[in-house]
Design an enzyme around this catalytic site. Structure first.
Site, PDB file in Angstrom:
ATOM      1  N   GLY A 184       0.820  -1.216   0.000  1.00 42.40           N
ATOM      2  CA  GLY A 184       0.000   0.000   0.000  1.00 42.40           C
ATOM      3  C   GLY A 184       0.853   1.265   0.000  1.00 42.40           C
ATOM      4  N   VAL A 187      -1.210   6.922   2.535  1.00 41.07           N
ATOM      5  CA  VAL A 187      -0.617   7.860   3.491  1.00 41.07           C
ATOM      6  C   VAL A 187       0.259   7.123   4.516  1.00 41.07           C
ATOM      7  CG1 VAL A 187      -1.125   9.813   4.951  1.00 41.07           C
ATOM      8  CG2 VAL A 187      -2.771   9.114   3.261  1.00 41.07           C
ATOM      9  N   GLU A 207       2.198  -1.365  -4.493  1.00 43.28           N
ATOM     10  CA  GLU A 207       0.895  -0.698  -4.571  1.00 43.28           C
ATOM     11  C   GLU A 207       0.058  -1.349  -5.672  1.00 43.28           C
ATOM     12  OE1 GLU A 207      -1.063   1.863  -3.164  1.00 43.28           O
ATOM     13  OE2 GLU A 207      -2.407   1.367  -4.837  1.00 43.28           O
ATOM     14  N   HIS A 447       8.824  38.517   5.437  1.00 39.27           N
ATOM     15  CA  HIS A 447       9.979  38.108   4.636  1.00 39.27           C
ATOM     16  C   HIS A 447      11.172  37.896   5.555  1.00 39.27           C
ATOM     17  CE1 HIS A 447      12.767  37.789   1.336  1.00 39.27           C
ATOM     18  NE2 HIS A 447      13.568  38.656   1.974  1.00 39.27           N
TER      19      HIS A 447
HETATM   20  P1  NAD Z   1      -4.911   4.749   2.199  1.00 36.69           P
HETATM   21  O1  NAD Z   1      -6.284   4.591   1.708  1.00 36.69           O
HETATM   22  O2  NAD Z   1      -4.318   6.097   2.304  1.00 36.69           O
HETATM   23  O3  NAD Z   1      -3.921   3.909   1.256  1.00 36.69           O
HETATM   24  C1  NAD Z   1      -4.052   2.543   1.042  1.00 36.69           C
HETATM   25  C2  NAD Z   1      -3.305   2.189  -0.230  1.00 36.69           C
HETATM   26  O4  NAD Z   1      -3.254   0.794  -0.322  1.00 36.69           O
HETATM   27  C3  NAD Z   1      -4.019   2.701  -1.480  1.00 36.69           C
HETATM   28  O5  NAD Z   1      -3.091   3.337  -2.319  1.00 36.69           O
HETATM   29  C4  NAD Z   1      -4.586   1.448  -2.095  1.00 36.69           C
HETATM   30  O6  NAD Z   1      -4.664   1.504  -3.502  1.00 36.69           O
HETATM   31  C5  NAD Z   1      -3.573   0.420  -1.648  1.00 36.69           C
HETATM   32  N1  NAD Z   1      -4.083  -0.942  -1.598  1.00 36.69           N
HETATM   33  C6  NAD Z   1      -5.294  -1.376  -1.183  1.00 36.69           C
HETATM   34  N2  NAD Z   1      -5.358  -2.724  -1.239  1.00 36.69           N
HETATM   35  C7  NAD Z   1      -4.155  -3.143  -1.690  1.00 36.69           C
HETATM   36  C8  NAD Z   1      -3.597  -4.443  -1.941  1.00 36.69           C
HETATM   37  N3  NAD Z   1      -4.303  -5.542  -1.727  1.00 36.69           N
HETATM   38  N4  NAD Z   1      -2.330  -4.509  -2.400  1.00 36.69           N
HETATM   39  C9  NAD Z   1      -1.614  -3.376  -2.602  1.00 36.69           C
HETATM   40  N5  NAD Z   1      -2.094  -2.143  -2.379  1.00 36.69           N
HETATM   41  C10 NAD Z   1      -3.340  -2.025  -1.916  1.00 36.69           C
HETATM   42  O7  NAD Z   1      -4.867   3.969   3.587  1.00 36.69           O
HETATM   43  P2  NAD Z   1      -3.749   3.891   4.702  1.00 36.69           P
HETATM   44  O8  NAD Z   1      -2.452   4.402   4.200  1.00 36.69           O
HETATM   45  O9  NAD Z   1      -3.848   2.522   5.255  1.00 36.69           O
HETATM   46  O10 NAD Z   1      -4.304   4.907   5.774  1.00 36.69           O
HETATM   47  C11 NAD Z   1      -5.605   4.695   6.357  1.00 36.69           C
HETATM   48  C12 NAD Z   1      -6.277   5.989   6.683  1.00 36.69           C
HETATM   49  O11 NAD Z   1      -5.639   6.641   7.763  1.00 36.69           O
HETATM   50  C13 NAD Z   1      -6.278   6.931   5.501  1.00 36.69           C
HETATM   51  O12 NAD Z   1      -7.599   7.059   5.041  1.00 36.69           O
HETATM   52  C14 NAD Z   1      -5.789   8.228   6.015  1.00 36.69           C
HETATM   53  O13 NAD Z   1      -6.732   9.241   5.824  1.00 36.69           O
HETATM   54  C15 NAD Z   1      -5.561   8.028   7.506  1.00 36.69           C
HETATM   55  N6  NAD Z   1      -4.207   8.519   7.790  1.00 36.69           N
HETATM   56  C16 NAD Z   1      -3.996   9.869   7.668  1.00 36.69           C
HETATM   57  C17 NAD Z   1      -2.734  10.365   7.859  1.00 36.69           C
HETATM   58  C18 NAD Z   1      -2.504  11.831   7.692  1.00 36.69           C
HETATM   59  O14 NAD Z   1      -3.475  12.579   7.708  1.00 36.69           O
HETATM   60  N7  NAD Z   1      -1.280  12.288   7.546  1.00 36.69           N
HETATM   61  C19 NAD Z   1      -1.678   9.529   8.179  1.00 36.69           C
HETATM   62  C20 NAD Z   1      -1.928   8.174   8.278  1.00 36.69           C
HETATM   63  C21 NAD Z   1      -3.218   7.683   8.080  1.00 36.69           C
END
Ligand code: NAD
Ligand code: FAD
Length: 473
Positions: A184, A187, A207, A447
């Site tokens: 994945g 984020v 990914e 600035h």
């Molecule tokens: P995400 O939805 O951001 O990313 C998950 C990724 O995994 C996606 O790109 C998806 O296409 C991929 N994916 C899904 N199934 C897959 C598979 N079987 N094989 C390979 N890739 C696959 O989810 P996350 O990174 O787990 O984060 C979860 C939530 O937590 C997010 O919705 C985010 O909003 C929140 N979060 C926010 C922050 C921040 O605000 N900075 C930080 C961490 C988490």
């Protein structure tokens, strides 16, 4: 009888509870989570295993990587810095503990009653709380469900929290894995991948999608992909993981790409493929509430469910899973319960990825506006032309302001670079007040600051940036 009972003490629940009490409502907040020592854990995902511990490790690892790679750019020569992972983890744990105890203190100060145990909604006026085989029924005039979310597990890579871990396990490694795999490139994959890459792991991200960061501005996604690959995140798109097999020493990951099947051997594997709402065992048969096909609680823009006096906020409902969105929904709901006018501006929920450089945006991107048939114009400013960015050796990336072509109203602000989160936050404030690009251009910026890039990008919308050659007339 309570006025409001809130289920869950994450950023949605605890913030709602405090505001409800401030508004004179008799409030209880139920939390089911306990730490390893049996101590009740207020604060939810964000404070315990999310935003806060991940940012503590992002900051520590950034300092280490800076000392290792960039101090000499400033003429500071040091012997190679030594890593004390145990101390880094202890620092993170101390910050978590300080903030979660802070919630306990805030509950006391605001007269919120904490109740520990697992909650089930029986009806719009009754919540059952179970703890250690005992149950208690709590009577209330309103229920706010703020039960949050948990990592999604995929059967091909079962979590054991030893070799194959979710985001919680990835915050607890006691040694730097030599080879780290991540499923994945969302984020969590990017933030936690950055932490461990900076500390020395060889990181490989697999990914599933062919697109990288599809929710961000297209130009930013492209630049960010190039930059993170340079930083050693080794992001592979279009990879379908078919099996991850842990052994005593490592994890073998098999995956398919368009070119065929491949295998990767890593010491640890993080599964970061999204999160799912916590709704299991939450609703009694007679609660009257139904879940949608993905397990979320359906709500309208005011977070009202289909049952009067039951509300739902935060990760357990539609929309981005973000702490600030969760908290604002919690505040909106209890203000409405108290009879006030309150609403959420969902268009103005900012997103941030806390990598280095940061990635942040608010509002619409160009692709979304084009699809919606909105006419717009953009102005961009590269950090390479910002004096302050150059003084700190942080000149990668740019700021982009998008404005309506006719009215000049700002429709989106996108940034990749130093302090992108804080720069975009200034865009949020401007947009909240309905500012035009010209308004931002006429605002005085200190600035030298990296925020001047926002000023220049806003002026560039109308061809008036000073420090780049963009003049239209
Ligand atoms: P995400 O939805 O951001 O990313 C998950 C990724 O995994 C996606 O790109 C998806 O296409 C991929 N994916 C899904 N199934 C897959 C598979 N079987 N094989 C390979 N890739 C696959 O989810 P996350 O990174 O787990 O984060 C979860 C939530 O937590 C997010 O919705 C985010 O909003 C929140 N979060 C926010 C922050 C921040 O605000 N900075 C930080 C961490 C988490
Ligand atoms: P949660 O924080 O999940 O809290 C829900 C609480 O309800 C939990 O404590 C749970 O134990 C409790 N609960 C559940 N069911 C019951 C029940 N039946 N009875 C009693 N209690 C119950 N977001 C950001 O905005 N910025 C970030 O930087 C950021 N970083 C993150 C990093 C990581 C590694 C992760 C995993 C997430 C991150 N997030 C970030 C997302 C953020 O943590 C969530 O959006 C936020 O915590 C959601 O708040 P919430 O109150 O809705 O739910």
């Amino acid at each position: 009888m309570y006025d409001v009972v809130i289920i869950g003490s994450g950023p949605a629940g605890y913030v709602a509870a405090i505001r409800a009490s401030q508004l004179g409502l008799k409030t209880a907040c139920i939390e089911k989570s306990f730490d390893a020592s049996g101590k009740a854990q207020l604060g939810g995902t964000c404070l315990n295993v999310g935003c806060i511990p991940s940012k503590a490790l992002l900051d520590s690892s950034h300092r280490y990587s800076d000392a290792l790679n960039h101090f000499s750019d400033h003429g500071i020569e040091i012997s190679p810095p030594k890593l004390d992972i145990a101390k880094m983890m202890a620092r993170k744990d101390q910050i978590v503990s300080q903030l979660t105890s802070g919630v306990t203190g805030l509950f006391k100060a605001n007269k919120v009653t904490p109740i520990f145990g697992s909650a089930k909604v029986l009806s719009s006026s009754q919540v059952e709380v179970s703890l250690d085989g005992k149950t208690e029924i709590i009577e209330t005039k309103n229920i706010v469900i703020a039960s949050g979310s948990s990592p999604i597990n995929i059967p091909v890579a079962p979590i054991d929290q030893q070799n194959i871990v979710d985001s919680t396990g990835a915050l607890e490694f006691l040694a730097v894995p030599k080879r780290l795999g991540i499923i994945g490139a969302g984020v969590i994959g990017l933030e936690l991948g950055s932490v461990w890459a900076r500390l020395g792991s060889e990181v490989t991200i697999l990914e599933a999608m062919d697109d990288f960061l599809p929710m961000a501005d297209q130009q930013i996604s492209k630049d960010v992909l190039r930059e993170f690959n340079k930083q050693g995140l080794n992001i592979n798109l279009g990879c379908k993981v078919t099996l991850a097999t842990p052994s005593a020493k490592n994890v073998k990951v098999s995956f398919d790409t368009k070119e065929g099947s491949s295998e990767l051997t890593v010491d640890k594997l993080i599964v970061a493929v999204g999160r799912k709402p916590n709704t299991e065992n939450l609703l009694g048969e007679d609660s009257g509430l139904l879940l949608d096909e993905r397990g979320f609680i359906p709500v309208n823009d005011f977070c009202e469910t289909s049952v009067k006096n039951i509300w739902a906020v935060g990760d357990v409902v539609r929309g981005p899973m973000l702490a600030h969105k969760a908290s604002e929904e919690g505040i909106m709901v209890v203000e409405r319960i108290a009879g006030k006018h309150a609403e959420m501006h969902y268009d103005l929920v900012p997103s941030v990825i806390y990598t280095h450089p940061e990635v942040a945006w608010v509002g619409k991107n160009e692709a979304e506006l084009t699809e919606a048939g909105v006419e717009f114009q953009t102005g961009s400013f590269p950090f390479a032309a910002s004096g302050r960015a150059l003084t700190s050796g942080e000149s990668r990336g740019f700021v982009k302001v998008i404005a309506d072509k006719k009215t000049d109203t700002i429709l989106g602000v996108h940034a990749f670079g130093p302090s992108a989160a804080d720069i975009v936050q200034q865009g949020v404030v401007a947009m909240e007040f309905g500012a035009s690009a010209e308004d931002l251009g006429l605002t005085i910026f200190s600035h030298p600051t990296v925020s001047e890039a926002l000023h220049e990008a806003a002026m560039a919308v109308n061809g008036q940036a000073i420090h780049i050659g963009n003049r239209k007339k």
